[in-house]
Design a protein around this motif. Structure first.
Motif, PDB file in Angstrom:
ATOM      1  N   ARG A 195      40.835  32.042  46.892  1.00 32.01           N
ATOM      2  CA  ARG A 195      39.356  31.580  46.312  1.00 32.01           C
ATOM      3  C   ARG A 195      38.783  30.878  46.846  1.00 32.01           C
ATOM      4  NH1 ARG A 195      39.995  31.186  40.443  1.00 32.01           N
ATOM      5  NH2 ARG A 195      40.021  33.468  40.106  1.00 32.01           N
ATOM      6  N   GLU A 196      37.461  30.943  47.437  1.00 32.23           N
ATOM      7  CA  GLU A 196      36.398  30.201  47.878  1.00 32.23           C
ATOM      8  C   GLU A 196      35.926  29.255  47.031  1.00 32.23           C
ATOM      9  OE1 GLU A 196      33.813  31.322  51.104  1.00 32.23           O
ATOM     10  OE2 GLU A 196      35.028  33.093  51.720  1.00 32.23           O
ATOM     11  N   PRO A 197      35.431  28.040  47.336  1.00 27.09           N
ATOM     12  CA  PRO A 197      35.100  27.069  46.452  1.00 27.09           C
ATOM     13  C   PRO A 197      33.894  27.303  45.509  1.00 27.09           C
ATOM     14  CG  PRO A 197      35.598  26.128  48.440  1.00 27.09           C
ATOM     15  CD  PRO A 197      35.518  27.428  48.774  1.00 27.09           C
ATOM     16  N   ASP A 198      32.861  28.207  45.998  1.00 21.66           N
ATOM     17  CA  ASP A 198      31.911  28.725  45.145  1.00 21.66           C
ATOM     18  C   ASP A 198      32.287  29.882  44.258  1.00 21.66           C
ATOM     19  OD1 ASP A 198      31.977  30.868  46.919  1.00 21.66           O
ATOM     20  OD2 ASP A 198      30.096  30.519  47.871  1.00 21.66           O
ATOM     21  N   GLY A 199      33.552  30.422  44.024  1.00 19.88           N
ATOM     22  CA  GLY A 199      33.817  31.285  43.494  1.00 19.88           C
ATOM     23  C   GLY A 199      33.069  32.889  43.470  1.00 19.88           C
ATOM     24  N   LEU A 200      32.426  32.928  44.504  1.00 19.03           N
ATOM     25  CA  LEU A 200      31.877  33.894  44.758  1.00 19.03           C
ATOM     26  C   LEU A 200      32.739  35.168  45.449  1.00 19.03           C
ATOM     27  CD1 LEU A 200      28.943  35.427  44.297  1.00 19.03           C
ATOM     28  CD2 LEU A 200      28.255  34.677  46.640  1.00 19.03           C
ATOM     29  N   ARG A 201      33.502  34.505  46.487  1.00 21.71           N
ATOM     30  CA  ARG A 201      34.384  35.235  47.378  1.00 21.71           C
ATOM     31  C   ARG A 201      36.140  35.175  46.876  1.00 21.71           C
ATOM     32  NH1 ARG A 201      29.981  34.187  49.783  1.00 21.71           N
ATOM     33  NH2 ARG A 201      28.717  35.640  51.008  1.00 21.71           N
ATOM     34  N   GLU A 202      36.902  36.186  46.798  1.00 24.76           N
ATOM     35  CA  GLU A 202      38.298  36.091  46.840  1.00 24.76           C
ATOM     36  C   GLU A 202      38.825  36.863  47.762  1.00 24.76           C
ATOM     37  OE1 GLU A 202      38.844  35.228  41.967  1.00 24.76           O
ATOM     38  OE2 GLU A 202      39.127  37.287  42.663  1.00 24.76           O
ATOM     39  N   HIS A 203      39.720  36.400  48.574  1.00 24.86           N
ATOM     40  CA  HIS A 203      40.373  37.160  49.489  1.00 24.86           C
ATOM     41  C   HIS A 203      41.982  37.311  49.271  1.00 24.86           C
ATOM     42  CE1 HIS A 203      36.757  36.099  51.834  1.00 24.86           C
ATOM     43  NE2 HIS A 203      37.132  34.787  51.289  1.00 24.86           N
ATOM     44  N   VAL A 204      42.639  38.274  49.903  1.00 18.97           N
ATOM     45  CA  VAL A 204      43.764  38.625  49.519  1.00 18.97           C
ATOM     46  C   VAL A 204      44.645  38.732  50.875  1.00 18.97           C
ATOM     47  CG1 VAL A 204      45.371  40.304  48.616  1.00 18.97           C
ATOM     48  CG2 VAL A 204      43.588  39.862  47.468  1.00 18.97           C
ATOM     49  N   ALA A 205      45.781  38.179  50.873  1.00 21.09           N
ATOM     50  CA  ALA A 205      46.809  38.220  51.901  1.00 21.09           C
ATOM     51  C   ALA A 205      48.147  38.945  51.327  1.00 21.09           C
ATOM     52  CB  ALA A 205      47.451  36.894  52.368  1.00 21.09           C
ATOM     53  N   VAL A 206      48.135  40.098  51.863  1.00 24.55           N
ATOM     54  CA  VAL A 206      49.055  41.020  51.749  1.00 24.55           C
ATOM     55  C   VAL A 206      50.351  40.860  52.586  1.00 24.55           C
ATOM     56  CG1 VAL A 206      49.718  43.674  51.638  1.00 24.55           C
ATOM     57  CG2 VAL A 206      47.576  42.964  50.940  1.00 24.55           C
ATOM     58  N   VAL A 207      51.426  40.254  51.979  1.00 27.25           N
ATOM     59  CA  VAL A 207      52.511  39.928  52.996  1.00 27.25           C
ATOM     60  C   VAL A 207      53.623  40.962  52.941  1.00 27.25           C
ATOM     61  CG1 VAL A 207      54.330  38.171  53.120  1.00 27.25           C
ATOM     62  CG2 VAL A 207      51.880  37.365  52.467  1.00 27.25           C
ATOM     63  N   ILE A 208      53.838  41.779  54.069  1.00 28.66           N
ATOM     64  CA  ILE A 208      54.731  42.733  54.029  1.00 28.66           C
ATOM     65  C   ILE A 208      56.162  42.323  54.555  1.00 28.66           C
ATOM     66  CG2 ILE A 208      55.095  45.035  55.006  1.00 28.66           C
ATOM     67  CD1 ILE A 208      52.006  45.332  55.134  1.00 28.66           C
ATOM     68  N   GLY A 209      57.138  42.528  53.857  1.00 27.77           N
ATOM     69  CA  GLY A 209      58.501  42.171  54.093  1.00 27.77           C
ATOM     70  C   GLY A 209      58.553  40.660  54.170  1.00 27.77           C
TER      71      GLY A 209
END
Length: 380
Positions: A195-209
């Motif tokens: 989550r970014e500090p302003d709370g407006l954007r969230e990003h996801v890391a999809v770790v495969i294997g």
């Protein structure tokens, strides 16, 4: 940063904020979502006549050929909110009544000051149209405005802090939660949310294997979110197909990471992306549609991807992309891109113009797609 974050949400709610630059005080209001009384309110509070701040791309559409900087445009007399919206992001402002008057306004353009540039930076960060109403606070109104700030009715923000906000806050990304989620094409998957500090954007890391965070380069895909393509299978782009091929490709390579970045519409947000689609239906290509709305051709920033990789302990990657800009951005952030692997979607009648613009104007490496050899991944 805290005040900037609050300012973003106030602007999205249709409220004005105060930008402070040394002794200068400037009231700022978003055009998008502004009430009909916004101009009159700013004039009353500031004691000066508001102006319209526009980006270089929007100024070019209004006739300022070769505009390279933000500038202020005096407001049309008697112009209501609808007319301001047409000037700020309407598809054909030159068709408005009073074209001669528009030419006179253009001749009255004034160079932007830091508060003007900061105003547009806040709009971009808030995923609003990059235009703003601004009004310099007159000395006679300064005490009254500062009283509004003191009582909490009006938020004051330092202009220098606001001006640099579109890139987020490098190094301040928060790793929030994670869980194992098996996918159809990659059973062994772990989703890690940031989550970014302003709370407006969230990003996801999809770790495969279980990619090793050592010397071996990790297969990596940077994928900007595309609701229409990824979820609904839109034929106007190749995003959904690229997403699914990235998952299967990373799985076939023995594991890696897909970073799903909240950068819809090349960073302009879903609302503006839909506006751009409407402009494309009138004949513009994808890049010119964004410029018509006042945006750059690509508003994305990849510092967040560098921070996510740092959290995952990854420094060397094998990047799945057709976009040289992503290679350059990771390299500039200290990530070694050992190799690039192409990742193609399919060409169809609906996305042909979109892909052509990406190849011919944005430098994406798509020759194989147009030569009929883009069905599978390729290496370079």
């Amino acid at each position: 940063m805290h005040q900037v974050e609050r300012a973003i949400f106030d602007l999205r709610r249709g409220l004005p904020v105060l930008l402070v630059d040394g002794e200068s005080r400037v009231l700022v209001q978003a055009i998008e979502g502004a009430a009909e009384t916004a101009v009159a309110r700013l004039a009353r509070e500031a004691g000066t006549t508001p102006a319209l701040v526009l980006s270089p791309h929007r100024l070019a559409l209004l006739g300022e050929v070769g505009a390279v900087a933000t500038a202020r445009l005096p407001l049309p007399e008697g112009g209501g909110r609808q007319r301001l919206a047409e000037l700020a992001f309407g598809p054909r402002p030159e068709a408005l009544p009073g074209r001669a008057e528009l030419a006179r306004w253009r001749r009255a353009l004034q160079p932007a000051e830091r508060a003007d540039r900061a105003a547009l930076a806040l709009m971009r960060r808030a995923l609003l149209i990059p235009s703003a109403l601004v009004a310099r606070v007159d000395d006679s109104r300064r005490a009254a405005v500062e009283a509004l700030v003191a009582e909490g009715t009006l938020l004051a923000v330092a202009a220098d802090k606001a001006e640099c906000c579109p890139a987020g806050a490098p190094g301040m990304l928060k790793r929030v939660s994670e869980a194992r989620i098996p996918l159809v094409d990659a059973f062994d998957c772990r989703f890690v949310l940031f989550r970014e500090p302003d709370g407006l954007r969230e990003h996801v890391a999809v770790v495969i294997g279980e990619p090793e965070a050592g010397e071996a380069p990790v297969p990596l895909r940077l994928h900007s979110a595309c609701l229409t393509g990824d979820l609904f299978g839109s034929l106007r782009c190749d995003c959904g197909e690229q997403l699914r091929k990235a998952v299967t490709g990373i799985e076939a390579l023995g594991g890696g990471v897909l970073l799903y970045l909240a950068q819809e519409g090349r960073g302009i947000g879903l609302a503006n992306k839909l506006r751009a689609y409407t402009l494309q239906d009138s004949g513009l290509d994808t890049l010119d549609a964004d410029r018509t709305l006042g945006f750059d051709e690509d508003e994305r920033h990849y510092g967040v991807a560098v921070d996510m990789l740092a959290s995952l302990g990854i420094r060397r990657v094998q990047l799945l992309t057709n976009n040289p800009r992503k290679v350059a951005a990771l390299s500039a952030g200290g990530i070694e891109v050992v190799s690039r692997q192409a990742l193609y979607g399919s060409l169809n009648d609906h996305n042909r113009r979109y892909l052509s613009a990406k190849a011919e104007r944005a430098g994406h490496l798509l020759d194989a797609v147009f030569n009929g050899h883009g069905e599978g991944p390729g290496r370079s």
